[in-house]
Scaffold this motif. Structure first.
Motif, PDB file in Angstrom:
ATOM      1  N   THR A 344       0.463  -1.510   0.082  1.00 45.14           N
ATOM      2  CA  THR A 344      -0.111  -0.829   0.189  1.00 45.14           C
ATOM      3  C   THR A 344       1.062   1.583  -0.254  1.00 45.14           C
ATOM      4  O   THR A 344       0.168   1.813  -0.641  1.00 45.14           O
ATOM      5  N   GLU A 345       1.882   1.163   1.071  1.00 47.77           N
ATOM      6  CA  GLU A 345       2.824   2.386   0.718  1.00 47.77           C
ATOM      7  C   GLU A 345       3.346   2.769  -0.164  1.00 47.77           C
ATOM      8  O   GLU A 345       3.835   3.990  -0.954  1.00 47.77           O
ATOM      9  N   VAL A 346       3.666   1.681  -1.055  1.00 47.57           N
ATOM     10  CA  VAL A 346       4.310   1.229  -2.385  1.00 47.57           C
ATOM     11  C   VAL A 346       3.526   2.135  -3.358  1.00 47.57           C
ATOM     12  O   VAL A 346       3.838   2.748  -4.693  1.00 47.57           O
ATOM     13  N   LEU A 347       2.655   1.427  -3.852  1.00 49.78           N
ATOM     14  CA  LEU A 347       1.118   1.940  -4.956  1.00 49.78           C
ATOM     15  C   LEU A 347       0.825   2.396  -4.887  1.00 49.78           C
ATOM     16  O   LEU A 347      -0.455   2.732  -5.800  1.00 49.78           O
ATOM     17  N   GLY A 348       0.069   2.847  -3.077  1.00 50.36           N
ATOM     18  CA  GLY A 348      -0.586   3.940  -3.306  1.00 50.36           C
ATOM     19  C   GLY A 348      -2.217   3.278  -3.607  1.00 50.36           C
ATOM     20  O   GLY A 348      -2.478   2.673  -3.153  1.00 50.36           O
ATOM     21  N   PRO A 349      -3.541   4.520  -3.866  1.00 47.17           N
ATOM     22  CA  PRO A 349      -4.096   3.869  -4.602  1.00 47.17           C
ATOM     23  C   PRO A 349      -4.188   2.414  -5.445  1.00 47.17           C
ATOM     24  O   PRO A 349      -5.409   1.489  -6.010  1.00 47.17           O
ATOM     25  N   LEU A 350      -3.453   2.582  -6.578  1.00 48.14           N
ATOM     26  CA  LEU A 350      -3.008   1.400  -6.654  1.00 48.14           C
ATOM     27  C   LEU A 350      -3.520   0.291  -6.307  1.00 48.14           C
ATOM     28  O   LEU A 350      -3.245  -0.712  -7.215  1.00 48.14           O
ATOM     29  N   ALA A 351      -3.056  -0.131  -5.226  1.00 46.93           N
ATOM     30  CA  ALA A 351      -3.572  -1.262  -4.207  1.00 46.93           C
ATOM     31  C   ALA A 351      -4.245  -1.664  -4.272  1.00 46.93           C
ATOM     32  O   ALA A 351      -4.921  -2.892  -2.831  1.00 46.93           O
ATOM     33  N   CYS A 352      -5.196  -0.907  -4.513  1.00 45.46           N
ATOM     34  CA  CYS A 352      -6.984  -1.355  -4.155  1.00 45.46           C
ATOM     35  C   CYS A 352      -7.383  -2.496  -4.391  1.00 45.46           C
ATOM     36  O   CYS A 352      -7.110  -3.110  -6.083  1.00 45.46           O
ATOM     37  N   ASP A 353      -8.365  -3.268  -3.999  1.00 45.25           N
ATOM     38  CA  ASP A 353      -8.580  -4.599  -4.364  1.00 45.25           C
ATOM     39  C   ASP A 353     -10.331  -4.140  -5.394  1.00 45.25           C
ATOM     40  O   ASP A 353     -10.952  -4.381  -4.987  1.00 45.25           O
ATOM     41  N   ARG A 361      -2.417  -3.041 -12.722  1.00 46.95           N
ATOM     42  CA  ARG A 361      -1.076  -2.939 -11.818  1.00 46.95           C
ATOM     43  C   ARG A 361      -0.705  -4.171 -12.977  1.00 46.95           C
ATOM     44  O   ARG A 361       1.104  -4.590 -13.330  1.00 46.95           O
ATOM     45  N   ASP A 362      -1.538  -4.594 -13.798  1.00 48.88           N
ATOM     46  CA  ASP A 362      -1.074  -6.255 -15.035  1.00 48.88           C
ATOM     47  C   ASP A 362      -0.380  -5.062 -16.365  1.00 48.88           C
ATOM     48  O   ASP A 362       0.633  -6.068 -16.456  1.00 48.88           O
ATOM     49  N   THR A 363      -1.186  -4.058 -16.314  1.00 47.85           N
ATOM     50  CA  THR A 363      -0.059  -3.313 -17.540  1.00 47.85           C
ATOM     51  C   THR A 363       0.927  -2.715 -17.240  1.00 47.85           C
ATOM     52  O   THR A 363       2.093  -3.138 -17.826  1.00 47.85           O
ATOM     53  N   SER A 423      -4.506 -10.683  -0.395  1.00 43.88           N
ATOM     54  CA  SER A 423      -4.191 -11.137   1.014  1.00 43.88           C
ATOM     55  C   SER A 423      -3.332  -8.922   0.523  1.00 43.88           C
ATOM     56  O   SER A 423      -2.289  -9.065   2.427  1.00 43.88           O
ATOM     57  N   VAL A 424      -3.020  -9.049  -0.204  1.00 48.84           N
ATOM     58  CA  VAL A 424      -1.702  -7.914   0.500  1.00 48.84           C
ATOM     59  C   VAL A 424      -2.610  -6.631  -0.017  1.00 48.84           C
ATOM     60  O   VAL A 424      -1.734  -6.033  -0.243  1.00 48.84           O
ATOM     61  N   LEU A 425      -3.312  -6.595  -0.603  1.00 49.39           N
ATOM     62  CA  LEU A 425      -4.571  -5.793  -1.307  1.00 49.39           C
ATOM     63  C   LEU A 425      -5.244  -4.886  -0.382  1.00 49.39           C
ATOM     64  O   LEU A 425      -5.465  -5.499   0.336  1.00 49.39           O
ATOM     65  N   SER A 426      -5.284  -3.973  -0.316  1.00 47.91           N
ATOM     66  CA  SER A 426      -6.322  -2.801   0.438  1.00 47.91           C
ATOM     67  C   SER A 426      -7.633  -2.963   0.112  1.00 47.91           C
ATOM     68  O   SER A 426      -8.165  -2.453  -1.469  1.00 47.91           O
TER      69      SER A 426
END
Length: 433
Positions: A344-353, A361-363, A423-426
């Protein structure tokens, strides 16, 4: 009524006389029965000790049967001779099928009945009395064999279960000693675990997340079926890890490393994906020798840990050689809470589920893996170059800051998202798209 009792008494006395004459040349009687059983059921005479046990078992059963005739002992009150029970135990320990044991008793029954019939003929009794004596002796003989068969089979089955549990426990202990890296005599350990340690090995972890049923039996059955479809050099090794999980190794030809090894892994993957019961399977790389035995297992365990932690159906069948899996297994480990916070710290909102963030993220992950080449990434994802540029820019905007300064962190975070998923997404926060 008196005549009937007299008839019954005459039949009993004649039967006693017949049995006594057979008993008088007991050694010959035993020899004839033993020869037939040994000839028709060679599984029962694998070596000298077994042959001696068979001889004593036949002798004890013949003696017990004739004693029952002479002393009018009910079949239900006759216990199997101790030597017959020991014979059953030894056969169970040797892995001789129980059917062979039962067939031995049937063969003995048929030969003993033939000898009784011959002795009745030799006695030259009245025809009606001969038939009555034969009926009495054959009925008692059938009852005796039926009772003895049930008793020895029960002892056989109990001993077989005990023996397998004991043997499997010792085998599992020896396998764990090998995995612990303890110094060992390879040839002696090969004999102890009944598996060729000097071969090339591919390790597999098989488990069933859903409760119910005999999962270990299902896991072992899958490994056996898998081995039947591969050019293995010997039977597979299967060791229970817990009530739902099994560890297995398949011995491969020495040339199974490298590209042929990749073919083996793909074959295992294909079999697992179509297997009944949908087992979850983690596969190590094919590697040679004792060190390969250990390392392939370590790889399979890492893939297993990752699949269990992610819980994603997409990870039902994984292999250590899958791009990024080994690194993700090391980085995620057992501390997914810390991994989630870091992602979450690294990706910010991009880590949302969300589905939209997953596509972005895949792109971005493919773009970075192809050396930041819009053309190469577009070809892999089947996008036009301009579409790739737009989607990469959207991913960076969603993250909230450029990726140039911490590109490696971003790649690692995206790798963790790929393998561990939710498991690691927000969770989606209010106001997020």
């Amino acid at each position: 009524m008196t005549d009937q009792r007299a008839d019954q008494s005459a039949v009993a006395q004649a039967a006693i006389g017949i049995s006594q004459r057979l008993y008088d040349h007991l050694a010959e009687t035993i020899g004839v029965i033993e020869d037939l059983v040994a000839r028709e059921s060679p599984e029962l005479t694998g070596d000298s000790p077994l042959l001696q046990l068979l001889h004593e078992t036949v002798a004890a059963n013949v003696d017990a049967y004739f004693s029952a005739i002479r002393h009018n002992i009910p079949v239900a009150e006759i216990a199997a001779p101790p030597v017959a029970l020991e014979h059953a135990r030894r056969l169970a320990q040797r892995g001789v099928p129980v059917n062979a044991l039962v067939r031995g008793y049937r063969l003995g029954h048929s030969e003993a009945l033939r000898l009784v019939l011959e002795e009745i003929r030799a006695a030259e009794l009245e025809p009606d009395l001969s038939l009555s004596v034969l009926g009495t002796m054959s009925t008692l003989m059938f009852g005796y064999i039926d009772e003895m068969s049930q008793q020895v089979v029960a002892v056989y089955q109990a001993e077989r279960e005990r023996w397998l549990e004991s043997r499997n426990a010792v085998r599992a202990l020896r396998v764990r000693e090998i995995l612990a890296g303890e110094s060992l005599d390879v040839d002696a350990m090969t004999t102890a675990i009944r598996y060729p340690l000097r071969r090339t090995h591919v390790a597999v972890v098989v488990w069933y997340p859903e409760a119910g049923g005999d999962k270990l039996a299902a896991a072992e059955g899958f490994i056996k079926q898998l081995a039947d479809t591969l050019a293995v050099h010997g039977p597979p090794l299967f060791v229970p890890a817990d009530s739902t999980t099994g560890w297995a190794w398949l011995p491969l030809p020495s040339a199974a490393g490298g590209d042929p090894g990749a073919d083996v892994v793909q074959h295992i993957r294909a079999c697992a994906q179509t297997a009944d019961g949908e087992p979850w399977v983690a596969i190590g790389d094919p590697l040679p020798g004792v060190e390969g035995f250990r390392r392939s297992h370590q790889q399979a365990l890492a893939a297993h840990t990752l699949a269990v932690a992610s819980g994603a159906a997409a990870n039902r069948v994984t292999a250590a050689g899958d791009p990024g899996l080994s690194a993700a297994a090391l980085l995620g480990g057992d501390n997914l809470a810390a991994a989630r916070a870091w992602v979450t710290e690294v990706l910010g909102p991009l880590a949302c589920d969300t589905e939209g963030d997953e596509r972005l993220r895949d792109t971005l992950r493919v773009f970075l893996r192809t050396g930041s080449s819009f053309k190469a990434a577009g070809e892999q994802l089947h996008f036009h170059v301009n579409t790739m540029k737009y989607r990469v820019q959207r991913a960076i905007e969603r993250r909230g800051r450029p990726i140039a300064e911490d590109r490696l962190d971003v790649e690692i975070a995206l790798l963790l998202c790929q393998w561990y998923g939710t498991s690691v997404l927000s969770p989606l926060s209010p106001g997020d798209e």
